[in-house]
Design a protein around this motif. Structure first.
Motif, PDB file in Angstrom:
ATOM      1  N   SER A 120       0.523  -1.145   0.085  1.00 58.29           N
ATOM      2  CA  SER A 120      -0.328  -0.504   0.098  1.00 58.29           C
ATOM      3  C   SER A 120       0.962   1.581   0.417  1.00 58.29           C
ATOM      4  O   SER A 120       1.283   1.525  -0.980  1.00 58.29           O
ATOM      5  N   ASP A 121       0.840   2.094   0.550  1.00 55.93           N
ATOM      6  CA  ASP A 121       1.818   2.878   1.114  1.00 55.93           C
ATOM      7  C   ASP A 121       3.304   3.206   1.125  1.00 55.93           C
ATOM      8  O   ASP A 121       3.590   1.931   2.066  1.00 55.93           O
ATOM      9  N   GLU A 133       2.711   5.644   5.924  1.00 56.10           N
ATOM     10  CA  GLU A 133       0.837   6.145   7.112  1.00 56.10           C
ATOM     11  C   GLU A 133       0.774   7.207   7.355  1.00 56.10           C
ATOM     12  O   GLU A 133       1.527   5.715   8.943  1.00 56.10           O
ATOM     13  N   ASN A 136       6.192   1.144  -4.330  1.00 57.03           N
ATOM     14  CA  ASN A 136       5.402   1.089  -3.060  1.00 57.03           C
ATOM     15  C   ASN A 136       3.631   1.309  -3.665  1.00 57.03           C
ATOM     16  O   ASN A 136       3.637   2.475  -5.290  1.00 57.03           O
ATOM     17  N   ARG A 175       0.861   2.054  -3.427  1.00 58.26           N
ATOM     18  CA  ARG A 175      -0.399   3.520  -3.401  1.00 58.26           C
ATOM     19  C   ARG A 175       1.012   5.179  -2.778  1.00 58.26           C
ATOM     20  O   ARG A 175       1.525   4.663  -4.387  1.00 58.26           O
ATOM     21  N   ASP A 176       0.015   5.668  -2.420  1.00 60.40           N
ATOM     22  CA  ASP A 176       1.051   6.960  -2.016  1.00 60.40           C
ATOM     23  C   ASP A 176       2.854   6.514  -1.450  1.00 60.40           C
ATOM     24  O   ASP A 176       2.916   6.011  -1.122  1.00 60.40           O
ATOM     25  N   ILE A 222       3.756   9.362   0.627  1.00 59.16           N
ATOM     26  CA  ILE A 222       3.233   9.184   1.641  1.00 59.16           C
ATOM     27  C   ILE A 222       1.762  10.071   1.822  1.00 59.16           C
ATOM     28  O   ILE A 222       1.352  10.441   0.939  1.00 59.16           O
ATOM     29  N   PHE A 223       1.194   8.857   3.204  1.00 63.18           N
ATOM     30  CA  PHE A 223      -0.244   9.680   3.529  1.00 63.18           C
ATOM     31  C   PHE A 223      -0.791  10.351   4.472  1.00 63.18           C
ATOM     32  O   PHE A 223      -0.541   9.373   5.277  1.00 63.18           O
ATOM     33  N   ASN A 283       6.096   4.409  -7.642  1.00 61.66           N
ATOM     34  CA  ASN A 283       5.332   4.691  -6.940  1.00 61.66           C
ATOM     35  C   ASN A 283       3.854   5.397  -7.091  1.00 61.66           C
ATOM     36  O   ASN A 283       4.061   5.760  -8.210  1.00 61.66           O
ATOM     37  N   GLY A 310      -0.840  12.239  -0.182  1.00 60.54           N
ATOM     38  CA  GLY A 310      -1.872  11.491   0.297  1.00 60.54           C
ATOM     39  C   GLY A 310      -2.799  12.500   1.644  1.00 60.54           C
ATOM     40  O   GLY A 310      -1.843  12.356   2.092  1.00 60.54           O
ATOM     41  N   GLN A 328      -8.107  11.827  -1.503  1.00 60.44           N
ATOM     42  CA  GLN A 328      -8.588   9.889  -1.201  1.00 60.44           C
ATOM     43  C   GLN A 328     -10.139   9.959  -0.403  1.00 60.44           C
ATOM     44  O   GLN A 328      -9.854  10.617   1.138  1.00 60.44           O
ATOM     45  N   ASP A 368       0.735   9.746 -10.585  1.00 65.98           N
ATOM     46  CA  ASP A 368       1.067   8.794 -11.021  1.00 65.98           C
ATOM     47  C   ASP A 368       1.773   8.072 -11.767  1.00 65.98           C
ATOM     48  O   ASP A 368       0.938   6.724 -12.704  1.00 65.98           O
TER      49      ASP A 368
END
Length: 277
Positions: free
Chosen positions: A6-7, A10, A30, A32-33, A35-36, A59, A66, A88, A146
């Motif tokens: 995932s991230d 987070e 990674n 997704r993000d 950093i989220f 990423n 995020g 998001q 993205d």
């Protein structure tokens, strides 16, 4: 920090203001993000990490910071030369907090994401340093987050929602590619002032003020929206000082309801698919 499902990182603050330092890391590959930040409901939290010297590559949302959850302490989104903010799900502003967005900031929104204001939002850009609220797919501002070249399309994200006496001040902003640009919900005494801005290419209405809301539009271009440019129902609507409402898919300005109060002065309303007003 690499190859996680995932991230990369987070952050979920447990209430209060926070500003952790994240520096000199390699954050890569990674899903997704990089950093989220998830602001938990009911925790009254706010803040951002201090970022420096991080290397980012591969990423899912590589240069996106995020944001999601509910901001409950006043905070500012400052300009960052590397990162764009990516909302998001729902990002809420509540608990009498004020979210301030600095000039030249780009806020992008993932699929169906929204900003819901039940407190205060201040987004005041300057000429040449406009604030953008736009789609994640819009690579024309804030870069290609993205890694997939794309352009924004109407309905990519939900919009800017105001409820529960929420208030917003917008100056020199661009709002585009949402379902509704700004939507003031039914039955709430929300107040929105927007000036020197552009609201365009949204799937439905550009600006909507519903029951008991106040909407003040000054020198704003509202164009190329799929339905009405501006809609007001049982609300107070002022449109003045050279606003341009054109090329919308419905009426330029539509009003409804027995208690709607309108003041329309000194504007250009043209080339809309239905009535001008």
């Amino acid at each position: 920090i690499y190859a996680n499902g995932s991230d990369g990182i987070e952050i979920q603050p447990d209430g209060g203001s926070f500003s952790p330092t994240i520096s000199n890391n390699n954050i890569s590959s990674n899903t997704r993000d990089a950093i989220f930040i998830n602001y938990p409901f009911g925790k009254s939290s706010g803040g951002l990490p201090i970022l420096s010297g991080n290397n980012l590559s591969g990423n899912g949302l590589n240069y996106g910071l995020g944001l999601s959850g509910y901001i409950g302490i006043s905070m500012t989104l400052p300009v960052n030369p590397i990162w764009a903010y990516v909302v998001q799900g729902t990002l809420g502003v509540r608990d009498n907090a004020t979210l301030t967005i600095d000039p030249n900031v780009v806020v992008k929104f993932d699929d169906n994401a929204s900003l819901n204001v039940v407190s205060h939002l201040q987004a005041q850009g300057t000429p040449g340093n406009e604030i953008y609220f736009t789609s994640l797919q819009d690579d024309s501002v804030g870069g290609d987050i993205d890694g997939i070249p794309s352009i924004g399309t109407p309905g990519d994200w939900s919009g800017l929602d105001f409820s529960n006496s929420g208030q917003g001040i917008f100056d020199y902003v661009v709002i585009q590619y949402a379902d509704y640009g700004i939507d003031q919900w039914f039955g709430y005494s929300t107040i929105v002032q927007i000036s020197n801005s552009t609201v365009s290419n949204n799937q439905y209405r550009g600006l909507e003020a519903n029951q008991d809301s106040t909407l003040i539009v000054t020198n704003v271009t509202v164009e190329n929206n799929g339905s009405d440019g501006i809609y007001a129902m049982n609300a107070t609507l002022t449109v003045n000082n050279g606003s341009v409402i054109n090329n919308n898919g419905g009426q330029g300005i539509e009003t409804a309801g027995d208690t709607t109060v309108i003041a329309i002065d000194g504007n250009t309303i043209s080339n809309n698919s239905s009535d001008g007003m």
